[in-house]
Design a protein around this motif. Structure first.
Motif, mmCIF file in Angstrom:
data_model
loop_
_atom_site.group_PDB
_atom_site.id
_atom_site.type_symbol
_atom_site.label_atom_id
_atom_site.label_comp_id
_atom_site.label_asym_id
_atom_site.label_seq_id
_atom_site.Cartn_x
_atom_site.Cartn_y
_atom_site.Cartn_z
ATOM 1 N N ARG A 42 -1.174 -38.661 0.091
ATOM 2 C CA ARG A 42 -0.538 -37.770 1.066
ATOM 3 C C ARG A 42 -1.076 -38.034 2.471
ATOM 4 O O ARG A 42 -2.204 -38.485 2.629
ATOM 5 C CB ARG A 42 -0.779 -36.309 0.681
ATOM 6 N N LYS A 43 -0.260 -37.666 3.419
ATOM 7 C CA LYS A 43 -0.654 -37.867 4.820
ATOM 8 C C LYS A 43 -2.020 -37.264 5.126
ATOM 9 O O LYS A 43 -2.823 -37.835 5.862
ATOM 10 C CB LYS A 43 0.409 -37.245 5.724
ATOM 11 N N GLN A 44 -2.269 -36.092 4.530
ATOM 12 C CA GLN A 44 -3.530 -35.407 4.830
ATOM 13 C C GLN A 44 -4.741 -36.193 4.335
ATOM 14 O O GLN A 44 -5.837 -36.058 4.875
ATOM 15 C CB GLN A 44 -3.520 -34.011 4.211
ATOM 16 N N THR A 45 -4.523 -37.015 3.326
ATOM 17 C CA THR A 45 -5.615 -37.867 2.874
ATOM 18 C C THR A 45 -5.921 -38.936 3.914
ATOM 19 O O THR A 45 -7.079 -39.275 4.166
ATOM 20 C CB THR A 45 -5.246 -38.519 1.527
ATOM 21 N N VAL A 46 -4.857 -39.454 4.527
ATOM 22 C CA VAL A 46 -5.075 -40.404 5.619
ATOM 23 C C VAL A 46 -5.887 -39.736 6.714
ATOM 24 O O VAL A 46 -6.866 -40.304 7.234
ATOM 25 C CB VAL A 46 -3.732 -40.894 6.180
ATOM 26 N N LEU A 47 -5.500 -38.500 7.036
ATOM 27 C CA LEU A 47 -6.200 -37.791 8.112
ATOM 28 C C LEU A 47 -7.598 -37.355 7.690
ATOM 29 O O LEU A 47 -8.412 -36.965 8.526
ATOM 30 C CB LEU A 47 -5.379 -36.582 8.559
ATOM 31 N N TYR A 48 -7.849 -37.410 6.392
ATOM 32 C CA TYR A 48 -9.208 -37.129 5.949
ATOM 33 C C TYR A 48 -10.116 -38.306 6.285
ATOM 34 O O TYR A 48 -11.238 -38.146 6.749
ATOM 35 C CB TYR A 48 -9.221 -36.855 4.449
ATOM 36 N N TRP A 49 -9.592 -39.512 6.110
ATOM 37 C CA TRP A 49 -10.412 -40.704 6.343
ATOM 38 C C TRP A 49 -10.461 -41.094 7.809
ATOM 39 O O TRP A 49 -11.442 -41.668 8.278
ATOM 40 C CB TRP A 49 -9.882 -41.876 5.514
ATOM 41 N N PHE A 50 -9.371 -40.829 8.500
ATOM 42 C CA PHE A 50 -9.343 -41.145 9.935
ATOM 43 C C PHE A 50 -8.886 -39.890 10.676
ATOM 44 O O PHE A 50 -7.775 -39.412 10.459
ATOM 45 C CB PHE A 50 -8.399 -42.306 10.214
ATOM 46 N N ALA A 51 -9.749 -39.429 11.544
ATOM 47 C CA ALA A 51 -9.547 -38.099 12.134
ATOM 48 C C ALA A 51 -8.203 -37.953 12.840
ATOM 49 O O ALA A 51 -7.652 -36.862 12.932
ATOM 50 C CB ALA A 51 -10.682 -37.778 13.097
ATOM 51 N N SER A 52 -7.673 -39.048 13.337
ATOM 52 C CA SER A 52 -6.384 -38.988 14.043
ATOM 53 C C SER A 52 -5.706 -40.345 13.940
ATOM 54 O O SER A 52 -6.319 -41.323 13.505
ATOM 55 C CB SER A 52 -6.598 -38.639 15.509
ATOM 56 N N LYS A 53 -4.470 -40.407 14.322
ATOM 57 C CA LYS A 53 -3.767 -41.679 14.280
ATOM 58 C C LYS A 53 -4.438 -42.692 15.202
ATOM 59 O O LYS A 53 -4.608 -43.851 14.834
ATOM 60 C CB LYS A 53 -2.299 -41.487 14.691
#
Lengths: 199, 199
Positions: free
Chosen positions: B40-51
């Motif tokens: 999920r997108k939120q997992t991406v945002l878990y590893w990288f604080a922002s785009k």
DNA sequence: GGATATGTCTACCAAATGGTAGACAGCCTT
DNA sequence: AAGGCTGTCTACCATTTGGTAGACATATCC
């Protein structure tokens, strides 16, 4: 709006070229373009049915201008092929000086969705063909280094536009995209191409 | 998630590189990257604080890889400067064959917002300096054409990457970015550079 | 003078986007 | 066994985006 002023459509095209060129097609919203022109987004959509259509129109403008300017340079006065090539280089760099966004847009051309890229190729193709033909001719005469004329034309083109559109490498060595910087660069490039293309 | 599988963070980086490279940084959403990874997108945002942070991480990866690979080529076995330059060209083209998105990302590097571009320059700068130094040395020895070494380095770099990242011009002449097409191109480019750089 | 056409505007809208809050499941340590 | 940590998830949210519908004003034509 009297007919003496610059028509809205043209002003939209101008603003779009500058914005697309400097910041990239996807990063620029219709709202932003409209604001720049001093009009509402819906007015932009009145003149261009969709953003895609606006992008197409801008690209066509640029391509057409480039084709004209390069074409003129190709059949410049001089008979010396290297002078001619230098004239083309000058022709590519001139818009860079007068309008930096033009270069950005040339870069954008390489990241278009396939449909738009196709429409663009259609414009540029005849010009490329003419160049290849010309290169081939001069190679036969022995005035240019013998090689696959198509590839050489592409290499020369990619070299020039690569340099023109890839300021990163140049900025790393302290070069600045000023008018005088461009002249210095063009002179160096001239020697570069001369050496690479002569027999 | 056992430690034997490829960790999520790495898979996100990989997917982001491919997507950013082929379709451009702004056109790719976090959702899309997440979908590609199967998360999920939120997992991406878990590893990288922002785009932005993700973009930075991807660029750093690419820059680091390029620096290593080019660096290795620069101090390759041969003493002949042209052999060395050819090794660098090969080094730049190799990732192109193995991973086309890499080239797209090199193109993206030229359209970054200034802050990101700065961070990137920081990585590449030492490499450029080394190249300039080397060019200067070989020019002193008379084994390379005498010229402003910085500009020549930039020209050579822009030529190679311009060609590598600007498939448009090359596709117009029927060239295809296949492995064999790239070999043909590299051979032509080799002659091109050899002629341009030798005294 | 009234009808028509042209160009711009106000008011919306649905979808997508980057990002936040917090639940929850499994693992590790004690 | 309990509590904390890690990694992923569901559920939202505010903003922005491209695009639509239709009002309104001005100019043009009959």
């Amino acid at each position: 709006m009297t007919t003496r002023e610059i028509p809205t459509r043209q002003r939209i095209l101008d603003a779009a070229l500058d914005l697309f060129g400097t910041r990239g097609v996807d990063s620029v919203s219709l709202d932003e373009i409209a604001r720049e022109v001093g009009v509402r987004k819906q007015t932009v959509l009145y003149w261009f049915a969709s953003k895609d259509e606006l992008v197409d129109a801008v690209l066509e403008t640029v391509a057409a201008e480039l084709v004209v300017v390069i074409d003129a340079a190709v059949r410049s006065a001089s008979d010396d092929p290297l002078e001619r090539i230098d004239a083309v280089v000058r022709a590519v760099f001139r818009p860079a000086v007068r309008r930096p966004a033009m270069l950005g847009l040339m870069r954008e051309m390489n990241r278009l969705p396939e449909a738009q890229a196709d429409r663009l190729r259609h414009h540029v193709r005849p010009l490329v063909d003419r160049c290849i033909e010309y290169f081939s001719l001069e190679m036969d005469k022995g005035r240019l280094r013998r090689a696959d004329p198509g590839l050489v034309a592409a290499l020369a083109y990619a070299t020039v536009t690569g340099i023109a559109t890839e300021p990163e490498a140049l900025r790393s060595v302290g070069w600045q995209p000023s008018a005088v910087g461009l002249r210095h660069l063009r002179e160096e490039l001239r020697g570069f191409l001369r050496a690479a293309l002569t027999p």
